[in-house]
Design a protein around this motif. Structure first.
Motif, short mmCIF file in Angstrom:
data_model
loop_
_atom_site.label_atom_id
_atom_site.label_comp_id
_atom_site.label_asym_id
_atom_site.label_seq_id
_atom_site.Cartn_x
_atom_site.Cartn_y
_atom_site.Cartn_z
N LYS A 268 5.25 -47.97 7.86
CA LYS A 268 4.18 -48.02 7.79
C LYS A 268 3.47 -48.89 7.02
N ILE A 269 2.45 -49.37 7.56
CA ILE A 269 1.81 -50.19 6.83
C ILE A 269 0.21 -50.16 7.49
N ASN A 270 -0.48 -49.85 5.96
CA ASN A 270 -1.98 -49.96 5.96
C ASN A 270 -2.79 -50.85 5.27
N MET A 271 -3.88 -50.97 5.88
CA MET A 271 -4.97 -52.32 6.09
C MET A 271 -5.96 -51.86 5.75
N GLY A 272 -6.49 -52.12 4.32
CA GLY A 272 -7.90 -51.60 3.74
C GLY A 272 -8.83 -52.23 2.39
N ASN A 273 -9.64 -51.34 1.79
CA ASN A 273 -10.32 -51.54 0.71
C ASN A 273 -9.76 -50.72 0.21
N THR A 274 -9.46 -51.02 -1.67
CA THR A 274 -8.25 -50.47 -2.33
C THR A 274 -8.51 -48.58 -2.61
N SER A 275 -9.77 -47.80 -1.88
CA SER A 275 -10.17 -46.64 -2.52
C SER A 275 -9.14 -45.89 -0.78
N MET A 276 -8.68 -46.78 -0.45
CA MET A 276 -7.26 -46.24 1.17
C MET A 276 -5.84 -45.53 -0.20
N LEU A 277 -5.75 -46.24 -1.15
CA LEU A 277 -4.70 -45.24 -2.08
C LEU A 277 -5.01 -43.81 -3.12
N THR A 278 -6.49 -43.88 -1.99
CA THR A 278 -6.50 -41.96 -2.70
C THR A 278 -6.75 -41.25 -1.59
N GLN A 279 -6.55 -40.05 -1.34
CA GLN A 279 -6.43 -38.84 -0.71
C GLN A 279 -8.24 -38.40 -0.27
N GLU A 280 -9.35 -39.71 -0.82
CA GLU A 280 -10.02 -38.69 -0.15
C GLU A 280 -10.96 -39.28 1.02
N ASN A 281 -10.39 -41.17 1.32
CA ASN A 281 -10.46 -41.79 1.56
C ASN A 281 -9.53 -41.80 2.97
N ASP A 282 -10.41 -41.92 3.95
CA ASP A 282 -9.14 -41.67 5.48
C ASP A 282 -10.28 -43.00 6.58
N ASN A 283 -10.96 -43.64 5.62
CA ASN A 283 -11.22 -44.75 6.74
C ASN A 283 -10.55 -46.37 6.85
N PHE A 284 -9.53 -46.39 6.85
CA PHE A 284 -8.66 -47.33 6.91
C PHE A 284 -7.80 -47.66 7.93
N THR A 285 -7.12 -49.15 8.48
CA THR A 285 -6.00 -48.71 9.38
C THR A 285 -4.74 -48.44 8.80
N THR A 286 -3.93 -48.08 9.99
CA THR A 286 -2.35 -47.75 9.68
C THR A 286 -1.91 -48.20 11.31
N ILE A 287 -0.88 -48.62 10.92
CA ILE A 287 0.01 -49.37 11.72
C ILE A 287 1.24 -49.31 11.66
N THR A 288 1.57 -48.49 13.08
CA THR A 288 3.07 -48.31 13.17
C THR A 288 3.77 -48.86 14.65
N LEU A 289 5.12 -48.30 14.90
CA LEU A 289 5.43 -49.31 16.03
C LEU A 289 5.07 -47.97 17.38
N SER B 66 -1.88 -46.27 -10.81
CA SER B 66 -0.88 -45.91 -11.67
C SER B 66 -0.52 -44.55 -10.97
N LYS B 67 -2.34 -43.93 -10.33
CA LYS B 67 -2.38 -42.45 -9.82
C LYS B 67 -1.51 -42.06 -8.31
N LEU B 68 -1.03 -43.62 -7.63
CA LEU B 68 0.13 -43.32 -7.00
C LEU B 68 1.42 -42.79 -6.57
N GLU B 69 1.22 -41.81 -5.95
CA GLU B 69 2.88 -40.84 -6.30
C GLU B 69 3.61 -42.17 -6.06
N GLY B 70 4.88 -41.71 -6.18
CA GLY B 70 6.05 -41.85 -6.15
C GLY B 70 6.25 -43.39 -6.77
N LYS B 71 7.78 -43.88 -6.29
CA LYS B 71 8.34 -45.44 -6.76
C LYS B 71 7.31 -45.97 -5.53
#
Lengths: 260, 260
Positions: free
Chosen positions: A239-260, A30-35
């Protein structure tokens, strides 16, 4: 002109099963910004209801065989119980959610999977995403919540993999938006060492992906997921992000981001 | 400026139970001209699934007591199984349907019925209809299909009488449209002689209604229905039709029309 951003977030059965985890996730969402768009499955819940109804859940290579009775259970559990409770909970968090199958607004059509060695039954492979119809809902400030059901356009609902729905909806919406996918799952991300949950690879691009494949670092279960990711990226997803749900917050940057 | 017309059509359990009757009805509904909304219940189907799950259906004075387990069954059957199959069938008839509970787009909020002599459980009495949100869907050329579920705005789904949803949605939409309700049921209309199915009273207005009440012609089951109708008419609904599904065609004029 730069396209507006759109996030497509997918949650799996592990979150749906656990009502505390679900509530915590929905708060973050619910707190994730944007559409944004939410996609959910609900596999274990369906297995439980099927068992109570005396319907045997038949799995082949980890995939559910969907006979007519099983499709009814999936329609009840994914389309009704799980989807509508998520919608009601999001409304309580001031998110103007709308629950959808692929039949609603004809959003996702699919073909019944052809019978080869295995007859998967009423399972659909995504054929088309009506990005204009989905966008009408988003433009009206509604937040679509998709369950893992599509339809064939001839009145038949079809059980459809939620990861595939996520990537196909993201690809479709990339016509109009700059899209990011968030795959929320049990792990913290793609791991360099499957036995070390903290060995998250923070960024994977096409070059590293090829290297990881050559070194055999990507584990079996992750292979089709990453293949699916690069397919989506090659078809317009940013962009694709994979991780646990806390990646939706700004506090956690310990997840995987995948780009071309 | 004259308001645009909107039809709100309600079907009951007798049509939903019978897949041939449902298909025939959906054909008629798809051909009904102008903007429209469908409302359905699904009571007997829920009783059947509840029985298979070992949940006893408790009725008091013909009304279902909705405990937590029963609410889950109703959410599965009304919101999932019945609603999503109707949506898929309408899509096959080129009607761009969208299935809704009152939680979706926050369309219908209700209050949990207060406990007096009887605790009805998770049953909602309609409080507000968000006609602007429903109208956004109609303006986007979607056809809303409501099942008999609302929500309290705090995350709780509530079982709600489908006739009441029909009249309350019609009253709400009367802000924007000239609304007509079609109540499809087993009878040909309001009958002058309950034992003669062809004794349909073709037109009832306030004056005749008072006379019929005084003469005791209106049978027990019909009393609350007609009371509900005049309440809707007094709150902005233009016209209410009661009869079997063939009243949706131009060929049959043997049904009851009710106006002020």
């Amino acid at each position: 002109m730069a396209k507006e951003k759109l996030s497509i977030v997918k949650i799996g059965g592990n979150i749906i099963e656990d009502s505390n985890a679900l509530d915590a996730f929905l708060q973050l969402f619910s707190k994730l910004e944007g559409k944004k768009i939410l996609v959910h499955g609900g596999g274990k819940r369906a297995t439980g209801v099927a068992a109570k109804l005396g319907i045997e859940s038949k799995m082949v290579n980890g995939r559910r065989i969907t006979d007519a009775d099983t499709l009814e259970v999936i329609t009840m559990v994914y389309g009704g119980l799980v989807n509508k409770n998520i919608v009601a909970k999001l409304q309580a968090l001031s998110i103007d959610a709308i629950g959808l199958t692929g039949a609603d607004v004809n959003s996702i059509t699919s073909d019944k999977r052809p019978v080869k060695e295995i007859d998967f039954g009423f399972v659909g492979d995504v054929k088309a995403v009506a990005h204009n119809s989905i966008d009408k809902l988003i433009q009206a400030d509604f937040t679509p919540v998709f369950c893992a059901i599509t339809h064939d356009g001839n009145g038949q609902l079809l059980n459809t993999n939620a990861d595939t729905i996520t990537s196909q909806v993201a690809v479709g919406m990339s016509e109009v938006y700059e899209t990011s996918i968030y795959y929320c799952f049990e792990l913290n991300g793609v791991l360099e060492d499957i036995n070390d949950k903290n060995s998250v690879i923070k960024h994977i691009d096409s070059k590293l992906y090829t290297e990881l494949l050559e070194k055999g670092i990507i584990a079996d279960g992750m292979l089709p997921k990453l293949e699916n990711c690069f397919d989506a990226l090659n078809n317009g997803v940013s962009k694709i992000n994979m991780g646990n749900t806390s990646m939706l917050t700004q506090e956690n940057d310990n997840f995987t981001t995948i780009t071309l």
